[in-house]
Design an enzyme around this catalytic site. Structure first.
Site, PDB file in Angstrom:
ATOM      1  N   SER A 142       0.857  -1.177   0.000  1.00 58.59           N
ATOM      2  CA  SER A 142       0.000   0.000   0.000  1.00 58.59           C
ATOM      3  C   SER A 142       0.896   1.232   0.000  1.00 58.59           C
ATOM      4  CB  SER A 142      -0.896  -0.027   1.246  1.00 58.59           C
ATOM      5  OG  SER A 142      -1.669   1.149   1.341  1.00 58.59           O
ATOM      6  N   ASP A 154     -14.150  -1.183   3.098  1.00 58.20           N
ATOM      7  CA  ASP A 154     -13.269  -1.348   4.254  1.00 58.20           C
ATOM      8  C   ASP A 154     -14.012  -0.767   5.463  1.00 58.20           C
ATOM      9  OD1 ASP A 154     -11.303  -1.015   6.226  1.00 58.20           O
ATOM     10  OD2 ASP A 154      -9.804  -0.125   4.930  1.00 58.20           O
ATOM     11  N   ASP A 172      -7.427   3.262  -2.950  1.00 49.09           N
ATOM     12  CA  ASP A 172      -8.157   3.357  -1.676  1.00 49.09           C
ATOM     13  C   ASP A 172      -8.388   4.828  -1.349  1.00 49.09           C
ATOM     14  OD1 ASP A 172      -9.258   3.035   0.824  1.00 49.09           O
ATOM     15  OD2 ASP A 172      -7.513   2.048   1.732  1.00 49.09           O
ATOM     16  N   LYS A 200      -1.315  -0.971  -4.258  1.00 45.40           N
ATOM     17  CA  LYS A 200      -2.490  -0.156  -3.944  1.00 45.40           C
ATOM     18  C   LYS A 200      -2.016   1.266  -3.727  1.00 45.40           C
ATOM     19  CE  LYS A 200      -5.017   0.276   0.414  1.00 45.40           C
ATOM     20  NZ  LYS A 200      -5.747  -0.465   1.455  1.00 45.40           N
ATOM     21  N   LYS A 238      -3.091   5.183  -2.458  1.00 47.28           N
ATOM     22  CA  LYS A 238      -4.059   5.994  -1.728  1.00 47.28           C
ATOM     23  C   LYS A 238      -4.428   7.194  -2.594  1.00 47.28           C
ATOM     24  CE  LYS A 238      -4.190   3.920   2.331  1.00 47.28           C
ATOM     25  NZ  LYS A 238      -5.445   3.428   2.913  1.00 47.28           N
ATOM     26  N   GLY A 281      -4.586  -4.028   6.025  1.00 46.22           N
ATOM     27  CA  GLY A 281      -3.509  -3.801   6.989  1.00 46.22           C
ATOM     28  C   GLY A 281      -3.672  -2.478   7.694  1.00 46.22           C
ATOM     29  N   GLU A 320     -11.445   0.978  -3.402  1.00 43.65           N
ATOM     30  CA  GLU A 320     -11.729   0.726  -1.993  1.00 43.65           C
ATOM     31  C   GLU A 320     -12.322   1.965  -1.317  1.00 43.65           C
ATOM     32  OE1 GLU A 320      -8.260  -0.780  -0.008  1.00 43.65           O
ATOM     33  OE2 GLU A 320      -9.154  -0.656   1.990  1.00 43.65           O
ATOM     34  N   LYS A 365     -10.478  -6.741   7.852  1.00 44.20           N
ATOM     35  CA  LYS A 365      -9.498  -6.338   8.871  1.00 44.20           C
ATOM     36  C   LYS A 365     -10.062  -6.784  10.205  1.00 44.20           C
ATOM     37  CE  LYS A 365      -7.703  -2.073   6.831  1.00 44.20           C
ATOM     38  NZ  LYS A 365      -7.823  -0.600   6.839  1.00 44.20           N
TER      39      LYS A 365
HETATM   40  O1  OSB Z   1      -7.483   1.958   4.668  1.00 41.99           O
HETATM   41  O2  OSB Z   1      -6.379   0.211   4.307  1.00 41.99           O
HETATM   42  C1  OSB Z   1      -6.480   1.293   4.869  1.00 41.99           C
HETATM   43  C2  OSB Z   1      -3.290   2.075   6.811  1.00 41.99           C
HETATM   44  C3  OSB Z   1      -3.806   2.724   7.911  1.00 41.99           C
HETATM   45  C4  OSB Z   1      -5.155   2.928   7.978  1.00 41.99           C
HETATM   46  C5  OSB Z   1      -6.003   2.482   6.950  1.00 41.99           C
HETATM   47  C6  OSB Z   1      -5.481   1.822   5.865  1.00 41.99           C
HETATM   48  C7  OSB Z   1      -4.093   1.641   5.776  1.00 41.99           C
HETATM   49  C8  OSB Z   1      -3.420   1.034   4.643  1.00 41.99           C
HETATM   50  C9  OSB Z   1      -2.056   0.435   4.891  1.00 41.99           C
HETATM   51  O3  OSB Z   1      -3.830   1.052   3.513  1.00 41.99           O
HETATM   52  C10 OSB Z   1      -2.063  -1.044   4.827  1.00 41.99           C
HETATM   53  C11 OSB Z   1      -0.793  -1.644   5.381  1.00 41.99           C
HETATM   54  O4  OSB Z   1       0.171  -1.769   4.629  1.00 41.99           O
HETATM   55  O5  OSB Z   1      -0.744  -1.991   6.573  1.00 41.99           O
HETATM   56 MG    MG Z   2      -8.685   0.877   3.308  1.00 44.33          MG
END
Ligand code: OSB
Ligand code: MG
Length: 369
Positions: free
Chosen positions: A135, A238, A188, A161, A163, A290, A213, A262
């Site tokens: 990510s 999510d 995401d 992925k 952001k 994650g 996402e 999660k």
């Molecule tokens: O939305 O998936 C998410 C990290 C912190 C809070 C929300 C998210 C995330 C990530 C990181 O996308 C995922 C990871 O590598 O742990």
């Molecule tokens: Mg997410």
């Protein structure tokens, strides 16, 4: 299993680089580490609530409060028949899924170590290694985002992925797509958009994304369903999915075609497995999300992702993705086929490095039963 004591550790781990999402930037990762002791055994858990209510309303402070005032008194000194019994004992309290999940994880680890069974086996996992991706947070500009993607692809990640947030979406995705026409790519938004922004998502619809996402607000299944009807790219939820009931309703109303599982957001591994089972029975693909976990939460995610319904790569990168020094051994590394091995030892299958833990601990307290 009688729970004799619980230690809470508020940790602050320096991130190798700041991680930016639509809800804010993190330079350090705050979290709560839990240690349960009972019958001569200890179990470890991680509560992924952070330093500010960005992803979720919970923070390390709220998690400490509900654990100390409510969840620990319901657990300490009690002879717990198992995880279901534990969930029943705190079942009358509302909310705070991240705090619940951290405590539940420590209990799973304690029970697994006691029985000599790995967490993957406790949960019904079958895979020995699981497909993973990386990510990438929001970067200063599209060129540096492409540079980041190049770095991770060179490290062996076969799914990326990125952001996004309003103003940093279609052009950024287009730049990565142009550099990697075949890369398994997903985005995401962490709920940063509204249904009026549908044209932005329609512009992404031709970019061969695996999924989009959480584009809209977490409490807005109806508008997600409206958006999904206008797109051929699957929406994945999510933040919106806090229980197996939410998952069923989201699927029934067409709000998504994929679910990010999660355990923290779902109040624990038990509910995470229940969402997995529902999705498996309906042919809905799931993957493991994650929360920038330490080695403790990372081991848990690997165990969960070994269940058969986790057909999409998880956000479970190698231990060195976020931290120069983790607090548990062994470190998890990426295999050449963009997978990571599932731990096989009892419980989480890791050893917490108490020296490393001490170095990152801001506050610690022991609660006795
Ligand atoms: O939305 O998936 C998410 C990290 C912190 C809070 C929300 C998210 C995330 C990530 C990181 O996308 C995922 C990871 O590598 O742990
Ligand atoms: Mg997410």
């Amino acid at each position: 299993m009688r729970i004799e004591s619980v230690d809470l550790f508020h940790v602050r781990m320096r991130l190798k680089a700041p991680f930016e999402t639509s809800f804010g930037v993190e330079h350090d990762r705050d979290a709560l580490i839990l240690r349960l002791r009972g019958e001569g055994i200890e179990g470890w858990g991680e509560c992924v609530a952070g330093s500010f209510p960005g992803y979720s309303y919970e923070t390390v402070g709220t998690a400490w409060h509900v654990l100390e005032s409510f969840f620990l008194p319901a657990t300490l000194g009690q002879d717990l028949a198992g995880v279901a019994d534990f969930r029943r004992r705190i079942g009358a309290y509302k909310g705070h899924p991240l705090a619940r999940a951290g405590l539940e994880l420590a209990l799973w680890d304690l029970l697994g170590r006691g029985d000599g069974v790995s967490l993957a086996r406790q949960l019904g996992g079958t895979a020995a290694r699981v497909p993973v991706g990386v990510s990438i947070g929001i970067q200063p500009d599209a060129a540096s985002l492409v540079g980041m993607a190049e770095r991770f692809v060179a490290e062996g990640y076969r799914r990326v992925k990125i952001k996004i947030k309003p103003g940093r979406d279609v052009a950024d995705i287009g730049a990565v797509r142009a550099a990697f026409p075949e890369l398994a790519l997903q985005v995401d938004a962490n709920s940063a958009y509204a249904l009026e922004d549908a044209p932005v998502f329609e512009a992404m619809d031709g970019m061969s994304l695996l999924l989009i996402e959480q584009p809209l607000a977490e409490d807005d299944l109806l508008d997600h369903a409206g958006l999904q009807r206008r797109l051929s790219t699957p929406l994945c939820l999510d933040e919106s999915i806090l229980s197996v009931r939410h998952a069923r309703q989201a699927l029934d109303c067409g709000a998504c075609r994929v679910i990010n599982i999660k355990p923290a957001r779902l109040s624990g591994l038990s509910e995470a497995v229940a969402v997995h089972d529902l999705c498996l029975s309906r042919g809905i693909p799931v993957w493991c999300g994650g929360m920038l976990e330490t080695g403790i939460g990372r081991a848990s995610n690997l165990a969960l992702a070994s269940l058969p319904g986790f057909v999409l790569p998880g956000d479970i990168s190698a231990s060195d993705r976020y931290y120069a020094e983790d607090i548990a051994w062994p470190r998890f590394s990426l295999n050449r086929d963009s997978t990571i091995d599932v731990p096989t030892g009892p419980g989480l299958g890791i050893e917490v490095d108490e020296g490393a833990l001490r170095k990152v601990t801001l506050r610690r307290q022991t609660f006795n039963g």
